[in-house]
Design an enzyme around this catalytic site. Structure first.
Site, mmCIF file in Angstrom:
data_model
loop_
_atom_site.group_PDB
_atom_site.id
_atom_site.type_symbol
_atom_site.label_atom_id
_atom_site.label_comp_id
_atom_site.label_asym_id
_atom_site.label_seq_id
_atom_site.Cartn_x
_atom_site.Cartn_y
_atom_site.Cartn_z
ATOM 1 N N ARG A 1 0.841 -1.196 0.000
ATOM 2 C CA ARG A 1 0.000 0.000 0.000
ATOM 3 C C ARG A 1 0.876 1.245 0.000
ATOM 4 O O ARG A 1 1.842 1.344 0.749
ATOM 5 C CB ARG A 1 -0.909 0.015 1.225
ATOM 6 N N ARG B 1 -6.791 -0.573 -3.046
ATOM 7 C CA ARG B 1 -5.614 -0.812 -2.210
ATOM 8 C C ARG B 1 -5.379 -2.301 -2.009
ATOM 9 O O ARG B 1 -6.336 -3.076 -1.943
ATOM 10 C CB ARG B 1 -5.765 -0.131 -0.861
ATOM 11 N N ASP C 1 -5.930 -2.848 3.644
ATOM 12 C CA ASP C 1 -6.413 -1.784 4.517
ATOM 13 C C ASP C 1 -6.680 -2.416 5.871
ATOM 14 O O ASP C 1 -7.411 -3.416 5.959
ATOM 15 C CB ASP C 1 -7.696 -1.174 3.938
ATOM 16 N N ASP D 1 -7.787 -1.370 9.813
ATOM 17 C CA ASP D 1 -8.301 -0.306 10.671
ATOM 18 C C ASP D 1 -8.635 -0.849 12.050
ATOM 19 O O ASP D 1 -9.190 -1.949 12.182
ATOM 20 C CB ASP D 1 -9.587 0.293 10.090
#
Length: 170
Positions: A84, A93, A96, A98
């Site tokens: 990324r 992407r 990811d 989070d």
């Protein structure tokens, strides 16, 4: 309970998006992060540009002793390791990662806890419900079921992938 969301919609050095998520899940313990539960993999349309490749998403429950800022740093390093690069917001992407919730903390960040858009994301809430049906939003107190019911229909357009076992033995 510490919850992280995983997503990918383009290939990485580890392979296609589902393989990238599996590789990232295998990497977490090497970074001192124990994985205690992982949802199935789900496909969701890309947003805001529905012409971009669909995402593969999952949620993992993890355990670690470090503070949220340290976890965020590790997750961002992993994203870079899987290819990324900083790009425009919401661009395709390879990975990811989070932080969704960190033991119910409410903090202004970084990282902001809980994730500020968690309640808007079916691709997070539906896998979260699978592994943590008793979870409640740290600010609103709403259950995952309640938050899912509040989503507009298009935010619930995710599909559980067959053969989408998230974590397999090495």
């Amino acid at each position: 309970m510490i919850l992280i969301a995983l997503g990918a919609n383009i290939g990485s050095p580890a392979g296609a998006p589902a393989e990238t998520l599996r590789a990232a899940l295998r990497e977490l313990p090497r970074q001192g992060i124990a994985v205690s539960a992982v949802s199935s993999f789900y496909a969701s349309p890309a947003w805001p540009n529905s012409r971009d490749p669909a995402f593969v998403n999952a949620v993992a429950q993890i355990e670690m002793a470090a503070e949220p800022a340290r976890l965020l740093m590790v997750l961002k390093q992993m994203e870079r390791h899987f290819g990324r690069v900083t790009a425009e917001r919401n661009a395709p992407r390879p990975l990811d990662l989070d932080i969704i919730d960190y033991n119910g903390r409410v903090e202004r960040g970084p990282p902001i806890l809980p994730h500020p858009r968690l309640h808007e994301r079916g691709f997070v809430l539906i896998p979260l419900l699978e592994i943590a049906p008793e979870w409640h939003h740290p600010v609103s107190g709403a259950s995952a079921d309640t938050l899912i019911a509040r989503l507009p229909p298009e935010a619930r357009l995710i599909t559980r992938l067959s053969g989408g076992a998230a974590l397999e033995p090495e």
